[in-house]
Motif scaffolding. Structure first.
Motif: not given
Length: 527
Positions: A385-392, A484-498
């Motif tokens: 199954p998908p990994l649990t949410p975390g730093p990565l 690790v992270d996703v730019v959603p459809s219609g978006g132009r950037d990752f929202t939480d690179t920090a």
């Protein structure tokens, strides 16, 4: 007794040269990390043990550099059937064809042959050294610096120091005590006999695994190779001879063509170590978790451990990444190990029905549930199954792509067809469904992460369709192919690179070269 000192020149010591330990060494070697593997035995254990693997683990073996060699010794299987006491099919969990990772969903194999090809690959890597016939006696104590390892061989006692120690020494090894871990009992313990047979007779079977759900005689049966078969039976008082046990599959008329390769007894247990790490000492495989074998995930879980940990350890040791990267090993792997053990325990209860007064009721409910349309297909889904949410893993949608694995289609590059992972290399990568926009290019350049438009891969649109189904315009892939992270459809950037960028920062590497206009995004991608 002599004491030798080989100080501070071994980046990683691996205790145990089973499949998990040697695979970890190969994965580290392919990232340029030197390892010393210490093993009690001089050679591969010659008798069969693990016999099944899934497509995700086939992908890990590919990453270790033995994918083609393993394909030559593996046989695809059709999945799993649940049979009643009269061997009538109650449910069928089909796992046919190629899975998400580009390989057959279930494959059967002979463990000694796997171990031999892994060791042959190890011998080809100058970064790896295997010392057999040694007994590790002390690991630690835990310090802020290198880890001390003491071992004994024919020449006496030796000490060496390592930047990290991987405990792949099994359920009875000493590394678990060295990290101060104790077992959590997940409430399953049964004695079973395991029988491996070689015969060319016409055995009554299908091309998968059968689980006989009979509380009086629970059993597991599978064809392992062209002439190799395995039976597992729960022990009881007055155990019958092997020939009587296998008679429903192979009548006595075939006695002239019947060779017992191995007959042994095991105690199947369900246990999980309460901690997997102390400083730079880590637990992997059976040192960290024990599962009943009913869903074929014991060895698979250990190889997943090796894949998850080795790329993180290599980035810390070689590129100066933050030590916090290593904290994600246990937080990501332990929940999955618990999930797999619970599935195996549930299958064990389905097979045996238990021994209490409610056993007949549970068996009746199981038979009824197996007749519900679509339930068997749901239960037969990916065991990872998908990994649990975390730093990565920056998951925002319950069914989003973060924490899942990227598929591995065949792609075309430089006029040749190859598997996608062979083009990705061993680092992070941005995949985008559109031409990279300036901010994505800048982020990739700053982090040394390659940006790859999937429309240029020649994969018949497989990755573009995967992004589209996940409502993503771009994703960031880890070296183990997890999103690790996703730019959603219609978006132009990752929202939480920090949240993840600090863990990607490398203090001792240079960014990947920026591609020029018109240049293929795959040019120069190598392992």
């Amino acid at each position: 007794m002599t004491v030798g000192h080989d100080r501070a020149d071994v980046p990683v010591v691996i205790i145990g040269a089973g499949p998990v330990g040697v695979t970890a060494a190969l994965l580290l070697a392919r990232r340029g990390v030197r390892t010393l593997v210490l093993e009690r035995h001089q050679d591969v254990y010659p008798l069969p043990r693990a016999v099944a693997t899934d497509d995700e683990v086939r992908r890990i073996l590919q990453a270790a550099g033995v994918g083609e060699e393993f394909a030559a010794i593996a046989r695809p299987a059709d999945g799993l059937r649940l049979l009643d006491a009269r061997h009538r099919v109650m449910a069928e969990f089909r796992r046919t064809g190629h899975g998400h990772h580009g390989y057959p969903q279930t494959s059967m194999f002979d463990q000694p042959r796997l171990e031999r090809l892994l060791r042959d690959a190890l011998a080809r890597h100058p970064e790896c050294e295997l010392r057999g016939g040694v007994e590790v006696t002390v690991v630690g104590p835990d310090t802020a610096g290198p880890v001390r390892v003491t071992y004994r061989d024919d020449d006496g006692e030796h000490q060496l120091w390592a930047e990290a120690v991987l405990g792949c020494d099994g359920a009875n090894g000493l590394t678990r005590a060295a990290v101060g871990a104790v077992w959590e009992d997940l409430r399953f313990e049964e004695r079973w006999t395991v029988v491996d047979v070689r015969t060319t007779a016409d055995v009554r079977c299908w091309e998968g695994v059968d689980q006989v759900c009979d509380p009086h005689r629970p059993a597991t049966f599978m064809r392992v190779g062209e002439d190799r078969y395995r039976w597992e039976f729960r022990l009881r008082d007055g155990q019958e001879p092997v020939r009587e046990l296998v008679a429903p599959w192979l009548p006595h008329s075939n006695d002239d063509d019947f060779e017992i390769v191995r007959e042994t007894q095991y105690t199947f247990r369900a246990r999980l170590a309460d901690r997997w790490r102390s400083g730079r000492v880590f637990l992997l495989g059976d040192a960290a978790h024990l599962t009943p074998p009913f869903i074929g995930q014991g060895l698979c879980a250990g190889l997943r451990d090796a894949y998850n940990l080795t790329w993180k350890l290599a980035r810390v040791l070689q590129h100066g990444c933050a030590e916090e990267l290593l904290d994600t090993y246990e937080s990501e792997r332990k929940p999955h190990a618990r999930h797999v053990i619970r599935l195996a325990v549930a299958m064990g209860w389905a097979m045996t029905g238990g021994q209490d007064g409610a056993a007949a009721l549970r068996r009746g409910l199981l038979a009824a549930a197996c007749r519900i349309p679509g339930l068997t297909a749901l239960a037969g889904r990916d065991l990872s199954p998908p990994l649990t949410p975390g730093p990565l893993v920056r998951r925002r949608l319950r069914r989003g792509l973060a924490g899942t694995h990227c598929p591995q289609p065949w792609v075309t590059a430089d006029g040749r067809r190859t598997r996608f992972d062979e083009l990705l290399g061993d680092s992070f990568a941005f995949l985008t469904a559109a031409e990279p926009w300036p901010s994505l290019d800048a982020l990739g350049q700053g982090l040394g992460v390659r940006v790859i438009p999937v429309t240029e891969l020649g994969d018949d649109g497989a990755l573009a369709a995967w992004l589209r189904a996940g409502r993503a315009d771009a994703v960031l892939l880890r070296p183990d192919r997890v999103v690790v992270d996703v730019v959603p459809s219609g978006g132009r950037d990752f929202t939480d690179t920090a949240g993840w960028a600090p863990l990607l920062h490398t203090a001792r590497s240079t960014p990947s070269p920026r591609r020029t206009s018109g240049e293929s995004p795959l040019k120069g991608v190598t392992r």
